[in-house]
Design a protein around this motif. Sequence first.
Motif, PDB file in Angstrom:
ATOM      1  N   PRO A  47       0.847  -1.187   0.142  1.00 46.21           N
ATOM      2  CA  PRO A  47      -0.078   0.029  -0.125  1.00 46.21           C
ATOM      3  C   PRO A  47       0.871   1.480   0.246  1.00 46.21           C
ATOM      4  O   PRO A  47       0.735   2.341  -0.722  1.00 46.21           O
ATOM      5  N   ALA A  48       1.973   1.279   0.838  1.00 41.62           N
ATOM      6  CA  ALA A  48       2.847   2.286   0.624  1.00 41.62           C
ATOM      7  C   ALA A  48       3.399   2.665  -0.426  1.00 41.62           C
ATOM      8  O   ALA A  48       3.382   3.638  -1.056  1.00 41.62           O
ATOM      9  N   LEU A  58       6.468   7.652   3.030  1.00 40.63           N
ATOM     10  CA  LEU A  58       6.191   6.820   2.105  1.00 40.63           C
ATOM     11  C   LEU A  58       7.184   5.932   1.483  1.00 40.63           C
ATOM     12  O   LEU A  58       7.171   4.898   1.246  1.00 40.63           O
ATOM     13  N   LEU A  59       8.218   6.674   1.313  1.00 42.56           N
ATOM     14  CA  LEU A  59       9.519   6.104   0.567  1.00 42.56           C
ATOM     15  C   LEU A  59       9.991   5.211   1.761  1.00 42.56           C
ATOM     16  O   LEU A  59      10.386   3.909   1.335  1.00 42.56           O
ATOM     17  N   SER A  60      10.184   5.511   2.708  1.00 46.32           N
ATOM     18  CA  SER A  60      10.716   4.530   3.785  1.00 46.32           C
ATOM     19  C   SER A  60       9.900   3.627   4.187  1.00 46.32           C
ATOM     20  O   SER A  60      10.483   2.259   4.092  1.00 46.32           O
ATOM     21  N   GLU A  61       8.571   3.664   3.983  1.00 43.83           N
ATOM     22  CA  GLU A  61       7.776   2.499   4.247  1.00 43.83           C
ATOM     23  C   GLU A  61       7.916   1.603   3.313  1.00 43.83           C
ATOM     24  O   GLU A  61       7.959   0.310   3.061  1.00 43.83           O
ATOM     25  N   ALA A  69      10.873  -0.619   2.962  1.00 43.45           N
ATOM     26  CA  ALA A  69      11.181  -1.824   4.162  1.00 43.45           C
ATOM     27  C   ALA A  69      10.177  -2.851   3.487  1.00 43.45           C
ATOM     28  O   ALA A  69      10.355  -3.965   4.120  1.00 43.45           O
ATOM     29  N   GLY A  70       9.526  -2.744   2.605  1.00 41.15           N
ATOM     30  CA  GLY A  70       8.852  -3.800   2.004  1.00 41.15           C
ATOM     31  C   GLY A  70       9.655  -4.979   1.239  1.00 41.15           C
ATOM     32  O   GLY A  70      10.698  -4.938   1.349  1.00 41.15           O
ATOM     33  N   THR A  71       8.762  -6.349   1.456  1.00 40.52           N
ATOM     34  CA  THR A  71       9.671  -7.364   1.063  1.00 40.52           C
ATOM     35  C   THR A  71       8.837  -7.617  -0.298  1.00 40.52           C
ATOM     36  O   THR A  71       7.685  -7.423  -0.678  1.00 40.52           O
ATOM     37  N   SER A  72       9.372  -8.799  -0.997  1.00 42.52           N
ATOM     38  CA  SER A  72       8.874  -9.156  -2.092  1.00 42.52           C
ATOM     39  C   SER A  72       8.627  -8.371  -3.300  1.00 42.52           C
ATOM     40  O   SER A  72       7.763  -8.328  -4.104  1.00 42.52           O
ATOM     41  N   LEU A 119      12.866   1.355  -9.026  1.00 43.04           N
ATOM     42  CA  LEU A 119      11.984   2.769  -8.693  1.00 43.04           C
ATOM     43  C   LEU A 119      12.382   3.398  -7.413  1.00 43.04           C
ATOM     44  O   LEU A 119      12.687   4.801  -7.138  1.00 43.04           O
ATOM     45  N   LEU A 120      12.447   2.418  -6.225  1.00 42.74           N
ATOM     46  CA  LEU A 120      12.650   3.037  -4.914  1.00 42.74           C
ATOM     47  C   LEU A 120      14.135   3.661  -4.923  1.00 42.74           C
ATOM     48  O   LEU A 120      14.219   4.291  -4.391  1.00 42.74           O
ATOM     49  N   ARG A 121      15.056   2.825  -5.708  1.00 43.46           N
ATOM     50  CA  ARG A 121      16.489   3.504  -5.619  1.00 43.46           C
ATOM     51  C   ARG A 121      16.532   4.538  -6.192  1.00 43.46           C
ATOM     52  O   ARG A 121      17.165   5.538  -5.697  1.00 43.46           O
ATOM     53  N   VAL A 122      15.940   4.923  -7.365  1.00 44.78           N
ATOM     54  CA  VAL A 122      16.118   6.284  -8.121  1.00 44.78           C
ATOM     55  C   VAL A 122      15.149   7.230  -7.345  1.00 44.78           C
ATOM     56  O   VAL A 122      15.789   8.231  -7.103  1.00 44.78           O
ATOM     57  N   THR A 123      14.105   7.013  -6.677  1.00 43.38           N
ATOM     58  CA  THR A 123      13.448   7.930  -6.043  1.00 43.38           C
ATOM     59  C   THR A 123      14.102   8.262  -4.697  1.00 43.38           C
ATOM     60  O   THR A 123      14.282   9.497  -4.334  1.00 43.38           O
TER      61      THR A 123
END
Length: 173
Positions: A5-6, A66-69, A72-75, A83-87
């Motif tokens: 969801p995050a 939101l980014l930190s959450e 922390a997500g798995t899978s 996307l998270l790395r670039v963001t």
Amino acid sequence: MTSTPALARLKRRLGEVADLNAAIAVLGWDQETYLPAGAANARAEQLATLEKLAHEMLTSAETLDLLSEAEAGTSLSKAEQALLRVTRRDVDQATKLPTQLVSDLARATSQALHAWKTARADDAFSAFAPHLETVVQLSRDKADALGYAGERYDALLDLYEPGMTATELDVVF
């Protein structure tokens, strides 16, 4: 693999930032092609406002949470991880920049473009020189805020070509 969801909320937020950046690009294109000279100052203010809003949205506590959450997500899929790395990189760089600097630089570059067009048509560089000095100083301030190990230009170059340095660029050219 499903988005958390995050991550879904982060993607929506990044989409809104992208929408603001797209509007900035359209206004910039219009400024360079059809904008009447009398509208230059208003356009500079519009661009400064939109740059400020995009910056504030990207660097807000909500985006950071939101980014930190999401991180922390798995899978997460490879694409989601990318996307998270670039963001993270974009957010980390943006948070180093004061919002006022972002706004001032957008305003100054917009005003400088109009001044350059006029000075070029009149063959009067002296009319453009103060605008150039302002843009260069604000760009130096931006580089200083971002930080750099080698040359000041490294900080600005890294925004467009991550990891590239002026020394490495000299070899290319």
